[in-house]
Structures are given as structure tokens and as C-alpha cells.
Design a protein around this motif. Structure first.
Motif, PDB file in Angstrom:
ATOM      1  N   ASP A 144       0.821  -1.203   0.000  1.00 40.79           N
ATOM      2  CA  ASP A 144       0.000   0.000   0.000  1.00 40.79           C
ATOM      3  C   ASP A 144       0.860   1.260   0.000  1.00 40.79           C
ATOM      4  O   ASP A 144       0.512   2.266  -0.616  1.00 40.79           O
ATOM      5  N   TRP A 146       3.699   1.891  -1.387  1.00 39.12           N
ATOM      6  CA  TRP A 146       4.412   2.337  -2.597  1.00 39.12           C
ATOM      7  C   TRP A 146       3.676   2.084  -3.906  1.00 39.12           C
ATOM      8  O   TRP A 146       3.954   2.754  -4.898  1.00 39.12           O
ATOM      9  N   GLU A 149      -2.887   3.749  -4.562  1.00 33.80           N
ATOM     10  CA  GLU A 149      -3.392   5.084  -4.238  1.00 33.80           C
ATOM     11  C   GLU A 149      -4.847   4.980  -3.804  1.00 33.80           C
ATOM     12  O   GLU A 149      -5.493   3.965  -4.079  1.00 33.80           O
ATOM     13  N   GLN A 152     -10.965   6.089  -6.335  1.00 31.87           N
ATOM     14  CA  GLN A 152     -11.798   7.188  -6.826  1.00 31.87           C
ATOM     15  C   GLN A 152     -13.237   6.744  -7.005  1.00 31.87           C
ATOM     16  O   GLN A 152     -14.067   7.504  -7.517  1.00 31.87           O
ATOM     17  N   ARG A 183      -8.633   0.320  -3.950  1.00 31.40           N
ATOM     18  CA  ARG A 183      -7.456   1.134  -4.245  1.00 31.40           C
ATOM     19  C   ARG A 183      -7.374   1.405  -5.750  1.00 31.40           C
ATOM     20  O   ARG A 183      -7.861   0.592  -6.546  1.00 31.40           O
ATOM     21  N   SER A 185      -4.571   1.882  -8.855  1.00 34.12           N
ATOM     22  CA  SER A 185      -3.158   1.619  -9.105  1.00 34.12           C
ATOM     23  C   SER A 185      -2.887   1.572 -10.592  1.00 34.12           C
ATOM     24  O   SER A 185      -3.474   0.771 -11.322  1.00 34.12           O
ATOM     25  N   THR A 203      -8.933  -3.270  -7.299  1.00 33.14           N
ATOM     26  CA  THR A 203      -8.585  -1.977  -7.908  1.00 33.14           C
ATOM     27  C   THR A 203      -9.810  -1.384  -8.612  1.00 33.14           C
ATOM     28  O   THR A 203     -10.709  -2.110  -9.043  1.00 33.14           O
TER      29      THR A 203
END
Lengths: 336, 361
Positions: A144, A146, A149, A152, A183, A185, A203
Motif C-alpha cells: 500500500d 508504494w 493510491e 476514486q 485502491r 493503481s 482496484t
């Protein structure tokens, strides 16, 4: 019974010819230089090993060294001393020994090939759940930090996926509900993965790619199947097992070049990984049917996930962690 | 077993050194054979597997004893004095420490990072214990080696100098290598006799530059064809052997053979500048190209035979090293006296072994 060799004075490099002999049950040392004849006693005697001299330590601190292994063995036997390791008999290069060793080797290799996964799985299943969840959590936090993100996705669609996830978990054998994280990515694209004992990460791209709820349930069920069967931990324990064995095998390595010999461990564990993926696929279908979702949607979802890769991903290479598209579809077909 | 006691083999160092008064060189002689070692290796392997690795401590003793015991100088064999119990004890402690460290990650990665900082100051201590144990277990003619490096010296040679080499982007690497090998060799003792070591910085830099040239040549010679093969296979539709797979392999082989080339060159510099108290010298003529070829061909043979030629390769490499080393005695060799200091436990040695440290000459 005479044993010819050399005698070294205590802590000295100076040696002279000498003889050990048995006289009426007593060990007698005769030195050639000064004609000394004395009764002596043995302390430590080195084990027999091809081509190396035997070292017989005397209680007075002196050292008797001889090349005559048979003579030394005879005197030790006559003195009633334990013979020490007799491995040299097995080590001697002979056809009989070679056949014996190769036979044993094939037996052990076969035993390992079939036995090691079983033993490693037992070890993995023996570990407490709490430890597994901590390891999974730590690995997730690491990734998480690195590669991922914040998501949305709209709260509404997050809630929809979460609902499907919880529904699938209840249908599974899991006694707890693993954490689910959304997440974004760029690195990982449309993807979902499960860490040992949870969490599961989905994702944004994957949620967008899924045409319907059926497809989403398929992917979520696949990840839940990984957690259910503890695939992550089992793969880790199997890798540890093979690493121990291969490093024993090449224990006498001395140069950097030899590090590459550990390559087989990677190949073997990637094989396990592919087998676990197939297992999770098949379990996903069972869960989908149980929940009255359309299993066909999972195949379509796989096709969408593999589409960017093209025909190159139809078949898996021997080093890849996931099976190829066609391998997976093939494995799913008989289950229907 | 052929064990007739031949006299020590005496060979002149160079054609010109045969004149009166010059001491003759004593060649190191290795009498082991691949077939003999194959038996030892295979039995070690089997017993280690059957005992789930416990035998590996005894396996290590028998392996080292085979190589030491079959290596002779002036008619006397070397020997390795450790026994399996010593190594097993050290190994168990080392495994416990490593397992403890690994399990810290499960608790909290941050705790593990802190633990790492506590570990770094321990490394010189572990290296010292390891070198001392190795030395005290090595014997020739009833006299053992010893190693007497101290904490700060080891810290400088094995932590600060490598750090300097990294910070200087490799420019200080030869100076670091020289400092480490001088430190290492100067702290050895043969019984009570001390070693003196000299090595010129210029020669180390020369070896370094030669190694870079060697690496570039190897990378070019291996990388070009393998890249081409990869491209052809890709065009033929064979997946998995593309250039991006074959090129790193070429670079790895070039790097590893370059490392053994550098090893050979620097070993010669260090050993030829080494004298044992009393004026005894050494003559090392290990050819860089020859030795790197031995390393590369051993590797290929081991891979292609699925490990079965490993014993042959190990014997071949050891023999090659022994064949290119001789002692130059300045007088009688039976005047050495051992000192009685203790070896200490095998923890340092086994820890270094498990962690893959490679120290020593």
C-alpha cells in the motif's frame, strides 16, 4: 599389531618417526629418534575419511599421526574403543555404493516431490490464524505504501461490491470476514489480490471492467478461495522447505556463480502458484453456483482481464505465477 | 587407496632460482579425486535429507576435512579439527537468531528496521568470531592457525571501507579491497608466528581496471549472441526465451566470471606480499583467465548435470588453486610452536555461513 606413523611433541611442529603397538592389552609408543618406549593412552581420535591421515591424541598432550587406517582401526578395536562414525564404508566409490546411493536418492527425491508439499501444508495449517493475519496485514501495508493510491470509486459502487463480498464470504467456509480495500493503481491495472488471512484488495479498474455483478462475484470468490485454502502461507512454507533442501544440496558452493543454482526453487514454487490459481478458479465456480450467480460470467471476466495481453498469455511459461488464459478456461470446463 | 609416503615435492620457483643458497619452493599438493569426493558428497546429501538437515553439520566437517586432509605441504597434510556437535550447536543458535529476526516482520516491520540497526554493530563481532573459529580449527603439522583481529579493526575493514567504496561509486573499491585483505592477513598467526603483509595500491587498481575490461569483453561476447538468439526465438514464436530473459543471464555470467577473475588477481597480489615470521614466503600464480574459465565451466557442468557434477567441479576448483600455490621456506619448517588460546564457539562461523558472508583467503 604395529602402527607406523609420526609423533609430534605437545604444540610443536617437530615430528619424528614412531610406532604404536599393543603389548598384553597395553598401548606402547616406540620413538625412533631417542629410542623412548613408553606406555601411553589415547584421548581423541579423528574419524576415518578417504585420503586423510588419522590423528590419535595421547593423554600426555602428544599427537600421533598415521596414514594406516586399517592398522589404526585394528588397534582401536583391540582397545575396545567405540569405532566412531563408520560412514566411510558408504562413501567409498564402488558400484554397490553408487547403486545404493542412487536408489536412495531417487526414493528420497520422489518422497520430497510428493511429501514436501504435504509436510509444508501441515506446517502452514499449524500456524495460528492470528500470525497469518498479521503477516498478511504487514505485507498489505508494505504494498500500500508504494504501489497503491486511494480509490476514486463512488461510495455507492463501493457499497455494492462490499455487499457482494460479504455475501460470498458467508457462503464460504471462512469463520471471519476479511478486510476489503478499494485502491487505485496504475502499476497493477485491473486486478484483485488476497493477502494471507486477508485483506483483499480490489482496484478501481477491475470494478469498472466488470460488466455485471456476476463477474464481480467470480473475482471476489476467487480471492476468498485463496484465503479459505490458505494458499499464500502454504506457498511460503513450501518455498522455505525447498530452499532448505536446495541449499543443503549445494552447501559446498564457493563462488557467486553458484547462487544461480537456487533457480529451481523459484521454478518449483511458481508451479505451486499456478496450481493454486486453478484451485481458486474451480472453488470460485462452486461458490457462484451456490449463490445463484452465472458461472459463465467468470469465464467472460477472465477473457476481459487477459485481453490486453493478447495471445501471448494463452499459455503460461514455466516461470510465471499465473496460468495462461487457455489453461484456466480448460481447467474450468470439465467442472461444468 | 594409494597412500605411499612420497617425499615432499620440491620445484624451483623459476628457471633462474635453482642456484645454491636459494631455498627451494614447496609446492602444495592435492591428492583428492572427484570419484572419492563424489561418494562423500552423495552420502552427505542423503544423510542431510534423511535427518532433516541435522547431519549437515557433520557433512560440513567431512567436506572440509576431505579437502584439507588431502592437501599436503612438505609431506604433511592439513586438517580441520571441528566436530559436528560444535557446528550443530553454533548452527542452532544462528538459526534461532535469524528466525527471531524474521519473525519481527510479522509483529511490526518498524521493529524489524530498528533491530537491523542493532544488528549492524554486531557484525564485526560475528566476523571476528567466525574468522577465529575457522583459523583455530585449521591445523598443519600439529600447529593451528589463529586470528587476532579486534572489533574496531574489523569494523573499519568490513563496514567503513565497503561503505567508502559504495559512496565513491566504486572508485575506492580497490583501496577497500586492499585494506580488507591486508587487515585480514596481518591478523593471522601460525601458532605463535606472525604474518607480515604488503600489497601495493597500484597493483590493486591495475587488477581492478583489468577486471572492468574483462567484464566488458565478456558482456559483449555473451550478450551479443544471447540477445540475437532471444530475438530469433521471439520471431519464431517461442515464448519465454526472449532477449529480456537471456540478456540478464549473460550479464550475470559476465559479472560472476569477472568476480572470479578479480579474485584470482588480488589473491596473487596478497599472497605474494605475505611473509611468515622467519622469512617464509608464498608464491601464488593463479591465472585470472584460467581460474575464471574453471568457475564458468564448473557452473555450466553443474547446471547441465542437474548438480551431479558438483563434486567433480569442487575438486577441480580446489586442485587448480592448490596447483598454483607454493611456499618459499627460509629455513626449517619444524620450529613452529602452537599457542593454546581457545577457539570460541561456532556461532559466528555458522551465522556467517547461513547468511552467506564470504570472508577469508
Amino acid at each position: 599389531m604395529n602402527l607406523r606413523g609420526q609423533i609430534f611433541e605437545t604444540a610443536s611442529a617437530r615430528s619424528s618417526g614412531a610406532e604404536l603397538s599393543l603389548r598384553a592389552g597395553h598401548l606402547v609408543l616406540t620413538c625412533q629418534d631417542d629410542g623412548e618406549v613408553a606406555e601411553v593412552q589415547l584421548t581423541k581420535v579423528s574419524d576415518r575419511l578417504a585420503g586423510t591421515a588419522r590423528r590419535l591424541h595421547l593423554t600426555d598432550g602428544r599427537l600421533f599421526v598415521t596414514e594406516d587406517d586399517k592398522g589404526a582401526d585394528a588397534i582401536l578395536a583391540a582397545l575396545g574403543r567405540p569405532a566412531g562414525f563408520r560412514v566411510f564404508i558408504l562413501e567409498r566409490p564402488s558400484v554397490r555404493n553408487l547403486a545404493l546411493c542412487l536408489g536412495l536418492f531417487v526414493t528420497i527425491a520422489g518422497g520430497l516431490y510428493f511429501g514436501l508439499p504435504v509436510a509444508a501444508d501441515l506446517a502452514a495449517l499449524g500456524l495460528p490464524d492470528r500470525l497469518e493475519r498479521q503477516a498478511g496485514g504487514a505485507a498489505f501495508e508494505n504494498l500500500d505504501s508504494w504501489a497503491l493510491e486511494p480509490s476514486q470509486l463512488l461510495t455507492a459502487s463501493q457499497d455494492r461490491v462490499r455487499g457482494l463480498f460479504e455475501q460470498t464470504v458467508r457462503a464460504s467456509k471462512l469463520s471471519f470476514v476479511p478486510e476489503l480495500h478499494f485502491r487505485a493503481s496504475e502499476l497493477l491495472g485491473a486486478n484483485a489480490f488476497a493477502f494471507p488471512g486477508g485483506p483483499v484488495v480490489v482496484t478501481d479498474a477491475l470494478v469498472t471492467l466488470a460488466p455485471n455483478n456476476d463477474a464481480l462475484v467470480g473475482v471476489l470468490a476467487h480471492e476468498i478461495a485463496h484465503i479459505e485454502a490458505r494458499h499464500g502461507l502454504r506457498r511460503l512454507m513450501r518455498a522455505v522447505g525447498w530452499t532448505i533442501i536446495v541449499s543443503t544440496l549445494i552447501g559446498d558452493s564457493s563462488t557467486v556463480l553458484d547462487e544461480l543454482v537456487a533457480f529451481p526453487v523459484v521454478l518449483i514454487t511458481q508451479g505451486y502458484s499456478r496450481a493454486f490459481e486453478i484451485e481458486a478458479d474451480q472453488r470460485a465456480l462452486v461458490l457462484m453456483r451456490q449463490l445463484d450467480f452465472d458461472p459463465k460470467a467468470y469465464e467472460e471476466m477472465l477473457a476481459r482481464l487477459y485481453a490486453p495481453c493478447g495471445t501471448a498469455c494463452d499459455e503460461a511459461g514455466w516461470w510465471s505465477s499465473h496460468p495462461g488464459f487457455e489453461n484456466r478456461i480448460e481447467a474450468l470446463t470439465p467442472a461444468e | 587407496m594409494a597412500q605411499q609416503n612420497e617425499g615432499p615435492s620440491r620445484i624451483p620457483v623459476s628457471p633462474g632460482s635453482g642456484k645454491t643458497g636459494e631455498p627451494p619452493a614447496l609446492a602444495l599438493e592435492f591428492r583428492g579425486s572427484a570419484s572419492e569426493y563424489f561418494g562423500i558428497w552423495l552420502v552427505n546429501l542423503l544423510l542431510s535429507l534423511i535427518t532433516l538437515g541435522i547431519w549437515s553439520a557433520w557433512a560440513k566437517v567431512r567436506r572440509i576435512r576431505y579437502f584439507y586432509g588431502n592437501t599436503r605441504l612438505d609431506g604433511h597434510a592439513f586438517d580441520y579439527l571441528a566436530d559436528g556437535w560444535m557446528l550443530l550447536k553454533g548452527r542452532l543458535i544462528a538459526v534461532a537468531v535469524i528466525a527471531l529476526y524474521a519473525s519481527l516482520e510479522l509483529i511490526d516491520p518498524f521493529v524489524q528496521i530498528i533491530a537491523t540497526f542493532f544488528f549492524i554493530p554486531l557484525y564485526p563481532f560475528i566476523i571476528n568470531r567466525s574468522l577465529r573459529f575457522q583459523a583455530r580449527m585449521t591445523v598443519w603439522r600439529n600447529v593451528r592457525l589463529n586470528w587476532q583481529g579486534d572489533y574496531m579493526g574489523t569494523f573499519k575493514a568490513y563496514v567503513l571501507w565497503p561503505l567508502a567504496a559504495v559512496l565513491s561509486v566504486g572508485l575506492a573499491a580497490p583501496a577497500a579491497a586492499r585494506a580488507a585483505s591486508l587487515y585480514l592477513t596481518r591478523n593471522y598467526r601460525f601458532g605463535t608466528a606472525e604474518f607480515a603483509a604488503e600489497a601495493s595500491l597500484k597493483e590493486f587498481y591495475k587488477a581492478f581496471l583489468l577486471t572492468i575490461a574483462y567484464f566488458m569483453a565478456m558482456a559483449f561476447m555473451l550478450g551479443g549472441p544471447l540477445f540475437g538468439i532471444g530475438a530469433v526465438l521471439r520471431a519464431e514464436g517461442v515464448e519465454g526465451f526472449g532477449p529480456e530473459f537471456l540478456l540478464p543471464i549473460a550479464m550475470f555470467i559476465a559479472g560472476a566470471t569477472a568476480a572470479s577473475y578479480y579474485f584470482a588477481l588480488t589473491r596473487n597480489i596478497v599472497l605474494n606480499g605475505l611473509t611468515l615470521s622467519g622469512g617464509h614466503g608464498f608464491h601464488s600464480t593463479l591465472p585470472g583467465l584460467g581460474y575464471s574459465w574453471i568457475t564458468l565451466s564448473n557452473f555450466l557442468a553443474t547446471i547441465l548435470s542437474l548438480g551431479l557434477l558438483r563434486p567433480w567441479a569442487a575438486v577441480r576448483a580446489w586442485r587448480y588453486q592448490a596447483d598454483h600455490l607454493a611456499a618459499l621456506p627460509a629455513g626449517p619448517l619444524d620450529t613452529f610452536v602452537d599457542d593454546q588460546s581457545k577457539a570460541g564457539g561456532a556461532f559466528g562461523e555458522e551465522f556467517s555461513d547461513l547468511e552467506g558472508f564470504d570472508i577469508g583467503v
